[in-house]
Design an enzyme around this catalytic site. Structure first.
Site, PDB file in Angstrom:
ATOM      1  N   SER A 277      41.658  48.117  19.124  1.00  0.00           N
ATOM      2  CA  SER A 277      42.390  49.361  18.914  1.00  0.00           C
ATOM      3  C   SER A 277      41.797  50.066  17.705  1.00  0.00           C
ATOM      4  O   SER A 277      41.340  49.424  16.753  1.00  0.00           O
ATOM      5  CB  SER A 277      43.873  49.071  18.668  1.00  0.00           C
ATOM      6  OG  SER A 277      44.535  50.196  18.112  1.00  0.00           O
ATOM      7  N   ARG A 316      30.281  72.551  64.460  1.00  0.00           N
ATOM      8  CA  ARG A 316      29.957  72.241  63.066  1.00  0.00           C
ATOM      9  C   ARG A 316      30.909  73.026  62.188  1.00  0.00           C
ATOM     10  O   ARG A 316      31.193  74.185  62.455  1.00  0.00           O
ATOM     11  CB  ARG A 316      28.487  72.558  62.749  1.00  0.00           C
ATOM     12  CG  ARG A 316      27.518  71.613  63.453  1.00  0.00           C
ATOM     13  CD  ARG A 316      26.057  72.005  63.288  1.00  0.00           C
ATOM     14  NE  ARG A 316      25.707  72.098  61.888  1.00  0.00           N
ATOM     15  CZ  ARG A 316      24.878  73.035  61.401  1.00  0.00           C
ATOM     16  NH1 ARG A 316      24.368  73.943  62.210  1.00  0.00           N
ATOM     17  NH2 ARG A 316      24.580  73.061  60.129  1.00  0.00           N
TER      18      ARG A 316
END
Length: 451
Positions: A277, A316
Site C-alpha cells: 500500500s 454484409r
C-alpha cells in the site's frame, strides 16, 4: 490499453498477436494465400502468385502505417487502404503481378481471415496457459486433499471441506474449458472468402475450388458457404474465452476472500514490491485477484457487444461487424492476462493451516451441528433431532459455550452417544462426505485424458 497498465491486465505474447503490425502481417499472409490458391486452379498466372508471395515476405516493412491509419478512417475499414498499399508495393517490382493482388476478394474476406489467423495463434497460447492451470490445480488437489478447512455458503461458515477439494473443483472446471476449446477448433477456425456478396461471381466457375485451396494454404477449415453475415464463429470463440475468464474469476474471488485479515487462510505468493500500500506498510493486497476480477467484470460487457453484433443486415453488415474489431482482441488479451496471473497464484499460493484450524474452531462446535443431527436422526427421527440440536445451538450461543458441552449435558443425547462417540462426531475430518472420492475422480479423469 496503456503500456502502463499492460503488465497488470495483459500477457505480452497474446498482446503481440493483436498488435497493428501483427494484423498487417496476417493480412499479407491472407493475400499471399489467396494468390497461391487462385494460381493452383489457374484463375491467375502462376508467375503472378510466385511474385506476390516473394514480395509479401518483405512487404510489411514497406507499409506506411501512419498513412494507413489515416486512410482507414476515411475508407471505413483497414483492408481498402491496405490493399492499395500492398498492390503498389507489388507494382514497384512487377506491374503485371500487381494486377492480380486481391483478385475476386472483398475487404471482409481479408479482415475476417486475418482475424481467424490471429485467433488460431492466440488460442494456441491460451490453451498452453489453460493446460498449465489445470495441471497445477491437479497437483494442489492431491497435495492438500487432507487439509481440512471450513466450507462457506452465503459468505457464512457452513460445513468442513478440504482445500484439496477446492482445487479439485477448479481443476474440473478448467478441464471443461480445455474440452470446450478443443471442440470448437474445427468449427470456428475457418477461412472467409466470398467476394462482394458471398457468391464469388468474379471467379466464375472456380469459386469453390479457390475457397478449398485458400483454406488449405492457411491450414484452416474450408466453409460450406460464406459467413460474412453469420457471426456465430466469432461469438463462439469469444464465449469460450469469457467462460475461461469467469472460471478464473471464481478462483480469484475465493482466494481474495480467504486472504482477508480476519480469515488469513491462504495468500498470494510474495515478491518484492507486490501487494503493498502507498500509505499502509502492513498491507498485503491480493493484486493478482484484483487484476483477474477486473477482467471478469470487463469481459461480460465486451460480450454484450459481441452478442449484439450477431444481428446483421443482409449479405454484409453496417456497423455490427465493425464492433468485433475492438472487442475480440480485448477479450483475448484479458483472457491471456487472467490465465497468466492465475497460474502464478495457483503455483505459489501460501497456505496457513493454523488459521484454517482456528476458523474451524471459532464457532465452538456449531459447524458440526448437522453432523450431530444426522447421527441422531436414525435414532429419534430427523425432525426431532433437528429440533433438539437447534435448541442446543441456541443455548450454546446464549451461554457462549461449546456446543459439545451443551449436548453432553442433555439426557436425550447421553442416552444415545457415549462421550467418545460424541467426540468423534465433533471431529471436522469425520464429516467430509465423499470429498475424497470426488478428488479421486478428478485425478482419474486427468489420467484418462492423458492416455
Amino acid at each position: 490499453m496503456s503500456q502502463l497498465y499492460a503488465s497488470l491486465f495483459y500477457q505480452p505474447d497474446v498482446t503481440a498477436i493483436f498488435s497493428d503490425q501483427a494484423l498487417l502481417s496476417y493480412m499479407i499472409q491472407a493475400e499471399v494465400a489467396l494468390a497461391k490458391a487462385q494460381a493452383q486452379v489457374s484463375v491467375i498466372p502462376a508467375s503472378a502468385a510466385t511474385l506476390i508471395e516473394q514480395i509479401g515476405q518483405s512487404a510489411l516493412a514497406k507499409i506506411d502505417v501512419d498513412a494507413l491509419a489515416i486512410a482507414t478512417g476515411l475508407a471505413g475499414n483497414i483492408a481498402i487502404p491496405f490493399v492499395k498499399q500492398f498492390t503498389a508495393i507489388v507494382k514497384q517490382q512487377d506491374e503485371d503481378a500487381s494486377r492480380y493482388v486481391h483478385w475476386g476478394a472483398t475487404s471482409q474476406d481479408i479482415i475476417d481471415t486475418a482475424t481467424i489467423l490471429q485467433c488460431r495463434d492466440a488460442l494456441a497460447l491460451i490453451e498452453k496457459q489453460l493446460q498449465s492451470a489445470y495441471d497445477i490445480s491437479l497437483q494442489q488437489a492431491e497435495r492438500y486433499r487432507d487439509q481440512v478447512m471450513i466450507g462457506r455458503t452465503w459468505l457464512q461458515q457452513a460445513l468442513p471441506i478440504t482445500l484439496g477439494h477446492k482445487f479439485a473443483r477448479y481443476a474440473a472446471a478448467l478441464q471443461r474449458d480445455l474440452e470446450r476449446l478443443q471442440a470448437m477448433k474445427d468449427r470456428v477456425l475457418t477461412a472467409q472468402l466470398g467476394g462482394a456478396v458471398g457468391s464469388l461471381a468474379s471467379l466464375k466457375d472456380q469459386g469453390s475450388a479457390v475457397v478449398e485451396a485458400f483454406a488449405a494454404e492457411l491450414k484452416l477449415t474450408a466453409p460450406e458457404c460464406t459467413w460474412h453475415g453469420e457471426r456465430d464463429r466469432m461469438v463462439e470463440i469469444a464465449s469460450v474465452l469469457a467462460i475461461i475468464v469467469g472460471n478464473a474469476g471464481k478462483m480469484a474471488k475465493d482466494w481474495s476472500l480467504l486472504m482477508q485479515t480476519e480469515i488469513a487462510e491462504v495468500f498470494e505468493p510474495t515478491a518484492k514490491g507486490r501487494g503493498g500500500s502507498s500509505t499502509m506498510p502492513h498491507k498485503r493486497n491480493p493484486v493478482a485477484a484484483a487484476s483477474i476480477l477486473a477482467a471478469a467484470n470487463r469481459v461480460p460487457a465486451l460480450m454484450s457487444s459481441i452478442y449484439q453484433s450477431m444481428v446483421q443486415d443482409h449479405e454484409r453488415a453496417l456497423g455490427a461487424w465493425h464492433a468485433e474489431w475492438l472487442a475480440i482482441p480485448e477479450i483475448f488479451q484479458l483472457c491471456a492476462g487472467v490465465l497468466e496471473r492465475s497460474n502464478e497464484v495457483l503455483q505459489g499460493i501460501e497456505v496457513n493451516a493454523d488459521a484454517m484450524q482456528r476458523n474451524l474452531d471459532c464457532t465452538h462446535g456449531l459447524i458440526m451441528a448437522e453432523a450431530v443431527m444426522m447421527a441422531l436422526a436414525p435414532k429419534i427421527g430427523r425432525l426431532n433431532a433437528h429440533h433438539l440440536v437447534e435448541q442446543a445451538c441456541q443455548q450454546a450461543v446464549a451461554q457462549q459455550r461449546h456446543l459439545k458441552d451443551i449436548l453432553a449435558q442433555m439426557d436425550e443425547i447421553t442416552a444415545q452417544f457415549s462421550v467418545q462417540q460424541l467426540d468423534e462426531i465433533f471431529q471436522p475430518a469425520s464429516y467430509l462426505g465423499n470429498i475424497q472420492q470426488q478428488i479421486d475422480a478428478v485425478l482419474q479423469a486427468a489420467q484418462g485424458a492423458s492416455k
